[in-house]
Design an enzyme around this catalytic site. Structure first.
Site, mmCIF file in Angstrom:
data_model
loop_
_atom_site.group_PDB
_atom_site.id
_atom_site.type_symbol
_atom_site.label_atom_id
_atom_site.label_comp_id
_atom_site.label_asym_id
_atom_site.label_seq_id
_atom_site.Cartn_x
_atom_site.Cartn_y
_atom_site.Cartn_z
ATOM 1 N N HIS A 99 0.837 -1.199 0.000
ATOM 2 C CA HIS A 99 0.000 0.000 0.000
ATOM 3 C C HIS A 99 0.873 1.251 0.000
ATOM 4 O O HIS A 99 2.060 1.204 0.313
ATOM 5 C CB HIS A 99 -0.915 0.024 1.233
ATOM 6 C CG HIS A 99 -0.170 0.178 2.526
ATOM 7 N ND1 HIS A 99 0.530 -0.853 3.108
ATOM 8 C CD2 HIS A 99 0.011 1.244 3.337
ATOM 9 C CE1 HIS A 99 1.090 -0.436 4.225
ATOM 10 N NE2 HIS A 99 0.804 0.845 4.390
ATOM 11 N N ASP A 119 0.627 5.018 1.871
ATOM 12 C CA ASP A 119 -0.102 5.521 3.028
ATOM 13 C C ASP A 119 -1.199 6.522 2.645
ATOM 14 O O ASP A 119 -0.956 7.478 1.900
ATOM 15 C CB ASP A 119 0.866 6.204 4.016
ATOM 16 C CG ASP A 119 1.724 5.195 4.774
ATOM 17 O OD1 ASP A 119 1.299 4.030 4.934
ATOM 18 O OD2 ASP A 119 2.832 5.575 5.216
ATOM 19 N N HIS A 126 4.640 0.172 0.181
ATOM 20 C CA HIS A 126 5.402 -0.601 1.158
ATOM 21 C C HIS A 126 4.542 -1.708 1.748
ATOM 22 O O HIS A 126 3.319 -1.741 1.571
ATOM 23 C CB HIS A 126 5.990 0.302 2.243
ATOM 24 C CG HIS A 126 4.989 1.151 2.954
ATOM 25 N ND1 HIS A 126 4.471 2.292 2.404
ATOM 26 C CD2 HIS A 126 4.404 1.028 4.172
ATOM 27 C CE1 HIS A 126 3.617 2.847 3.249
ATOM 28 N NE2 HIS A 126 3.545 2.080 4.331
ATOM 29 N N ARG A 159 5.420 6.677 13.569
ATOM 30 C CA ARG A 159 5.426 7.258 12.224
ATOM 31 C C ARG A 159 4.967 8.707 12.261
ATOM 32 O O ARG A 159 3.950 9.021 12.865
ATOM 33 C CB ARG A 159 4.478 6.459 11.325
ATOM 34 C CG ARG A 159 4.532 6.889 9.867
ATOM 35 C CD ARG A 159 3.548 6.105 9.035
ATOM 36 N NE ARG A 159 2.214 6.686 9.096
ATOM 37 C CZ ARG A 159 1.116 6.099 8.601
ATOM 38 N NH1 ARG A 159 1.193 4.915 8.050
ATOM 39 N NH2 ARG A 159 -0.047 6.698 8.678
HETATM 40 FE FE LIG Z 1 1.924 2.148 5.730
#
Ligand SMILES: [Fe+2]
Length: 345
Positions: A135, A137, A291, A306
């Site tokens: 995917h 983000d 990723h 993150r």
């Molecule tokens: Fe992600």
């Protein structure tokens, strides 16, 4: 905006010899032009693969980096799509976020709240949302993040690696007729997908909990399948697991085409795999990558944080922008601006 040559051929252990990438990777041009003394930045960029990934050493990340170093990191990031830093154990939530501000405006996840009211989001193994699908983000909103900065806090004794794929080289290496086909397509992305089908290994209660939060607002956004990168000018495939269908096609035709293009993204030549150590930081260009978090460390703890940096609305090869189909706007979360709150081109 400046165009950066992808994969500068001369990016080596000694960036002082690298004249192919802009801005200058070593001599502090940005700092000098800002009237500051040019720092001696012993920053080194070592490529990991032919198409994606580089390790940067000689940098202690934080909010106080000199402009020349920030420019060098950004140039390496645009060229190599994902860059890795070892030994950044000194970072905490605050300095992680402050470093993020050097790359752009931090943004909150549109639906998943951060536990402590910070932009930094916990990516934890005891969460139902393990990211073991390819995917990009937050592509269910138009202006999804430009960069994601992931920091390893707890790593499992084995497994839990992350893979990245270069979606620009995936496009570049498509046969020309498939490039033309992709250029003309648009796809609908949503955060409301079939969680049970995709996550058969996760406890149903946990999955239901996660789904409830993740889809507290259901977004649907139409993006071009090929995005023109706003900084490098490269064309990149814009797909991943938030895609529901190709606009204007039946579900069956959509699935076949999506499989075809996605298979090119996932070709090993387009990917790099990172084995996490505590204190590692990975930064990726979310506009030119997908990723995948490998879910193979059993019940061992894995905790990452993150920070995402705001992006802009994608534009296709025909100049058409992405469009938010529903709801009417991206709601503001409890604090700070949400990723994708900008819906105008
Ligand atoms: Fe992600």
């Amino acid at each position: 905006m400046a165009t950066v040559t992808p994969h500068p051929a001369t990016t080596t252990e000694n960036p002082t010899t690298d004249e192919s990438a802009t801005p200058d990777l070593s001599t502090g041009t940005a700092a000098a032009s800002a009237g500051r003394a040019a720092p001696a930045a012993p920053l080194a960029v070592r490529r990991l693969g032919g198409r994606i990934g580089a390790v940067i050493s000689g940098v202690r990340l934080g909010g106080e980096l000199p402009p020349a170093t920030v420019a060098a990191v950004r140039a390496a990031l645009l060229a190599h799509k994902v860059v890795f830093f070892r030994g950044q154990d000194h970072l905490d939530e605050e300095s992680h976020e402050e470093f993020g501000r050097l790359l752009g405006a931090p943004v909150a996840h549109p639906t998943v709240p951060s536990a402590d009211g910070r932009y930094s989001l916990g990516i934890d193994s005891d969460h139902g949302g393990r990211a073991n699908q390819w995917h990009t983000d937050v592509t269910f909103v138009p202006a999804y993040p430009a960069f994601s900065i992931l920091r390893a806090v707890v790593v499992p004794p084995y497994g839990g690696n992350t893979l990245w794929a270069n979606t620009a080289t995936a496009y570049e290496h498509l046969p020309e007729p498939l490039q033309r086909l992709a250029d003309g397509l648009r796809a609908v992305h949503s955060n409301d997908y079939d969680y049970v089908a995709l996550r058969p290994d996760v406890l149903p209660e946990r999955l239901a909990q996660y789904r409830e939060v993740f889809t507290s607002t259901t977004f649907r956004t139409e993006h071009p399948v090929v995005r023109v990168h706003p900084e490098t000018g490269e064309r990149a495939l814009l797909l991943g697991n938030f895609v529901q269908r190709i606009a204007g096609l039946t579900g069956q035709d959509s699935r076949r085409l999506l499989e075809l293009f996605q298979a090119h993204v996932e070709r090993p030549e387009n990917t790099v795999r990172w084995q996490w150590e505590v204190g590692d930081v990975a930064i990726w260009d979310n506009r030119a990558t997908q990723h995948y978090g490998v879910d193979d460390s059993g019940d061992h703890d894995r905790r990452l944080r993150r920070v995402t940096v705001d992006g802009d609305v994608p534009v296709g090869t025909d100049g058409r922008s992405s469009v938010l189909l529903s709801p009417g706007s991206v709601p503001e979360p409890a604090f700070g601006p949400a990723s994708g709150a900008t819906t105008a081109g």
